[in-house]
Structures are given as structure tokens and as C-alpha cells.
Design an enzyme around this catalytic site. Sequence first.
Site, PDB file in Angstrom:
ATOM      1  N   ASN A  11       1.360  -1.089  -0.104  1.00 54.54           N
ATOM      2  CA  ASN A  11      -0.409   0.065  -0.080  1.00 54.54           C
ATOM      3  C   ASN A  11       0.542   1.440   0.216  1.00 54.54           C
ATOM      4  O   ASN A  11       1.528   1.529   0.879  1.00 54.54           O
ATOM      5  CB  ASN A  11      -0.894  -0.265   1.115  1.00 54.54           C
ATOM      6  CG  ASN A  11      -2.100   0.751   1.560  1.00 54.54           C
ATOM      7  OD1 ASN A  11      -1.243   1.566   0.775  1.00 54.54           O
ATOM      8  ND2 ASN A  11      -3.173   1.301   2.092  1.00 54.54           N
ATOM      9  N   ARG A  93      -2.691  -2.226  -4.029  1.00 53.07           N
ATOM     10  CA  ARG A  93      -3.347  -1.139  -3.346  1.00 53.07           C
ATOM     11  C   ARG A  93      -3.548  -0.052  -3.913  1.00 53.07           C
ATOM     12  O   ARG A  93      -2.958   0.554  -4.370  1.00 53.07           O
ATOM     13  CB  ARG A  93      -3.702  -1.016  -2.008  1.00 53.07           C
ATOM     14  CG  ARG A  93      -4.743   0.074  -1.849  1.00 53.07           C
ATOM     15  CD  ARG A  93      -4.964   0.854  -0.252  1.00 53.07           C
ATOM     16  NE  ARG A  93      -5.907   1.898   0.113  1.00 53.07           N
ATOM     17  CZ  ARG A  93      -5.956   2.752   0.151  1.00 53.07           C
ATOM     18  NH1 ARG A  93      -5.191   3.311   1.178  1.00 53.07           N
ATOM     19  NH2 ARG A  93      -7.452   3.208   0.470  1.00 53.07           N
ATOM     20  N   HIS A 182     -12.657   3.182   0.145  1.00 42.89           N
ATOM     21  CA  HIS A 182     -12.881   2.157   0.979  1.00 42.89           C
ATOM     22  C   HIS A 182     -12.941   0.807   0.361  1.00 42.89           C
ATOM     23  O   HIS A 182     -13.835  -0.050   1.461  1.00 42.89           O
ATOM     24  CB  HIS A 182     -13.355   2.525   2.403  1.00 42.89           C
ATOM     25  CG  HIS A 182     -12.894   4.068   3.309  1.00 42.89           C
ATOM     26  ND1 HIS A 182     -13.557   4.872   3.628  1.00 42.89           N
ATOM     27  CD2 HIS A 182     -11.910   4.148   2.944  1.00 42.89           C
ATOM     28  CE1 HIS A 182     -12.872   5.527   4.020  1.00 42.89           C
ATOM     29  NE2 HIS A 182     -11.670   5.499   3.945  1.00 42.89           N
ATOM     30  N   ARG A 243     -11.617  15.921   7.386  1.00 44.63           N
ATOM     31  CA  ARG A 243     -12.427  16.535   6.008  1.00 44.63           C
ATOM     32  C   ARG A 243     -13.940  16.970   6.290  1.00 44.63           C
ATOM     33  O   ARG A 243     -14.147  16.106   7.504  1.00 44.63           O
ATOM     34  CB  ARG A 243     -12.467  15.469   4.959  1.00 44.63           C
ATOM     35  CG  ARG A 243     -11.517  15.036   4.336  1.00 44.63           C
ATOM     36  CD  ARG A 243     -11.174  13.825   3.188  1.00 44.63           C
ATOM     37  NE  ARG A 243      -9.761  13.078   3.238  1.00 44.63           N
ATOM     38  CZ  ARG A 243     -10.215  11.761   3.092  1.00 44.63           C
ATOM     39  NH1 ARG A 243     -11.148  10.835   3.180  1.00 44.63           N
ATOM     40  NH2 ARG A 243      -8.753  11.166   3.298  1.00 44.63           N
ATOM     41  N   GLU A 386      -7.996  -5.030   5.232  1.00 43.68           N
ATOM     42  CA  GLU A 386      -8.043  -4.576   3.737  1.00 43.68           C
ATOM     43  C   GLU A 386      -7.141  -6.005   3.392  1.00 43.68           C
ATOM     44  O   GLU A 386      -7.119  -5.922   1.996  1.00 43.68           O
ATOM     45  CB  GLU A 386      -7.476  -3.199   3.655  1.00 43.68           C
ATOM     46  CG  GLU A 386      -8.622  -2.655   4.101  1.00 43.68           C
ATOM     47  CD  GLU A 386      -8.609  -0.758   4.004  1.00 43.68           C
ATOM     48  OE1 GLU A 386      -8.362  -0.343   5.166  1.00 43.68           O
ATOM     49  OE2 GLU A 386      -9.252  -0.088   2.857  1.00 43.68           O
TER      50      GLU A 386
END
Length: 401
Positions: A11, A93, A182, A243, A386
Site C-alpha cells: 500500500n 492497493r 474504502h 475532512r 484490507e
Amino acid sequence: MTGATRVLVLNAGSSSVKYQLIDMVDGSRLASGLVERIGESGGRLVHAPHGREKREVSALFADHAAALKAVAEELTADGLGLDSPELAAIGHRVVHGGLRFTEPTLVTEEVLAEIRRLIPVAPLHNPANITGVEVARALRPDLPQVAVFDTAFHATMPEYAARYAIDRRTADEHRVRRYGFHGTSHQYVSRATARLLGKDPAEVNVIVLHLGNGGSVSAVSGGVCVDTSMGLTPLEGLVMGTRSGDIDPGVVFHLHRVGGLSIDQIDELLNRRSGLLGLCGDNDMREVMRRADEGDAEAKLAFDAYVHRLRKYLGGYYAVLGRVDAVAFTAGVGENAAPVRAAACAGLEELGIAVDPELNAVRSGEARVISPEYSRVTVAVVPTDEELEIARQSFALVHQT
Ligand code: AMP
């Protein structure tokens, strides 16, 4: 299972690389680690081989190639080198797959070129992901490199959920639509939740709340994503660590025309200085909750705004799905912050949603039910993984082809 059974999952971020070496015979981790501050001073590699002492290397990692070379050396020192014949694939990823990549994909020159073409819609992520692939390929050119896309699981969203209600031609020209992110986590968690219920994913409707530093919600019907809260970029949806999530687009015009902020400044404001951080000065939910408990009004407001947005999505996706079998909390906040779970589900008994305070207080790394036995909807904490999902998908692809 015989032959090559290991997958290295990479990743690559803009200044970091996370990795895990997974044995697909049983999903066990042979090693994992992280390189931080690539291209900066104070670079650090933390390498954790399974069952052995963690090792730390402080050095200047000039670029991703240098970082990955250092990772390869650490793996070699543990007898797990990248030259091992047991390595079946490297799984990457990749954040944005656009409309084209809806499945794990074997990386070719043409695939890389298409991922590159998507950089305008994922300027912060895709360049680093591409670098990760290129560097890994240079180390083992003979090995399959598989790209697993964060957007892929959401590709099944119906057009009415994926389209913004703006001029079609303008939207299509600039590839403006809702892609969602995601996805690997939403996919893994929705399936793990079905397993927890003892059912097939095709039989259940699940609302997945992925609450990390970034956060998103998805509505999954029979194993298929029908809506998700992030959009063209990961800015849409929930109140997150830094965010804003959903906001009137008019705020952007106002800040530009009246406030005199440039578009880049507004981008930075909404992505990096908003959310919990913008509301109270802390983006870590642990700190927000601690301060709120002590009576800090700003932290309390940040917590309440976070939960309020979450409840709007929970209720909204309940209506989208019609019937909900389970609500699953995952990622850093979802797995650890019992007060967030309790507040998100409070007063929803009429919807069949309830949280048992004792079950909610249990700390465990396992998937677990936190709703009382009588409740119609199962509320669960389901740790995400993940990396395992990327490894599984990469391994499955290599064995198909
Ligand atoms: P993630 O992006 O999934 O790694 O989640 C990171 C976030 O999880 C952090 O920024 C924290 O806000 C949150 N977090 C981690 N541990 C806890 C905890 N014990 N209680 C509340 N929030 C936590």
C-alpha cells in the site's frame, strides 16, 4: 494447497509504504511493516516478522525504490526474500480505478497507462500507487503484479446513486460521478458480517460504517454495493478526522468570491483542516472524547456533529435498503470507540436497532455482536482487514489465469 502460496501486499502512499506478507494457506502474516517519511529526513522503517522481535531502521529513503529495497533486505534477513519461489504475486492497493477497473486486475503497461490517466481524479493517491507497482515490478519482473482498486466494490451502484444531478455532458467530459472509496474494506466487512450471522452474503442487507481517520458508509444489498457516502473524491459524506464531508458547494464559491481564498486554499481547508480537527482542533477521536468528557464545549460539538452526520447516513441507507439485517462498525473509530457506536444507534429501537451497553463495552479484536438478543437488526463490530482482502483477490486472480 501446493506451490507458491504467499502474497506480498503493498500500500504505497505519497511518502509511505505499508506492506504485509501473507500466507494464503491460512491467511497468516509472515511479516508486516511500514516505511515512513520517504524522500524526507527522519525516514523510518519498522519491520515486524511474525513471532520475532520488531526491527527499526532509521535512514534516508530517497524514494519509493530505496524504501522497497530496504523492505526487501529485511524480508531476506528473515528468509522471506522477494526472490522466494513461494511468492505467488504482489498485490497493490490502487485507490482510483475509474469506471474501467471493477475487478482485481493483472498489471500490464496498458493497465498502468489507464491508472495514470485517472490521476486527475485521484491526484493524491494514484501517482504513489503507480510508483509502488513500478518499483515492485523492477524487483521481480517475472511475478504477477495485481492491482486491487478502492473504487471497485462500488461499481455496482445504480446510475441514479452514482450520478450527480448536473449537466450530463459536462459530467461525462470530466468523468465527474460518484465512485466511492474504502471499497476493499466495505467488501471484506460486509462478507465477514454475513459470516457472523451464519448466512451467505447474497442473503443479507448490511450497512457498513467504516470509521477511521477517513470515514465512509455503504449500503450493501445481497453482497452488492448499492450506495456509498464518498463520491468523486474521498471528501464527500461523513464528518471525518480532517475532512468536512458533505457541504453546500455554495460554500466553495462564497469562500472564493467573498473570502478571497484560492481554490487550492479551499481544497486544503476542506481536506486537511476541517472535520473534527476544524471543529475542535483535534482529529483523533480518543482526544475528542476525552475532552468532551471533561466538559470541553468545542470537543462536545465536534463529537455531536460527527454522530449526527453518521445517523443521517444510517437512516438514509436504511430507507435505500428497505430491510436491514445488520449494521457493522469497523476501522479505528468504529472498532474502538464504544461511545460513538452507542450514540449512533441511540433511540433507533423503532427501526429494530439497539446496542447492549455491556456487549458494546467489550474490547476484542474479534468480530462480535453488540446488539441485544431481541433486536431485529444485528449491530456488530467487525474488524476490517484490507490487506487480507487484497491478498485473497490477488491470489484468486493469479490462480484463475
Ligand atoms: P484508521 O484510519 O482506521 O487507522 O483509524 C484511525 C483513527 O481511529 C484515529 O485517528 C482515531 O481517531 C481512531 N481511534 C483509534 N483508536 C481509538 C480508540 N481506542 N478510541 C477512539 N478512537 C480511536
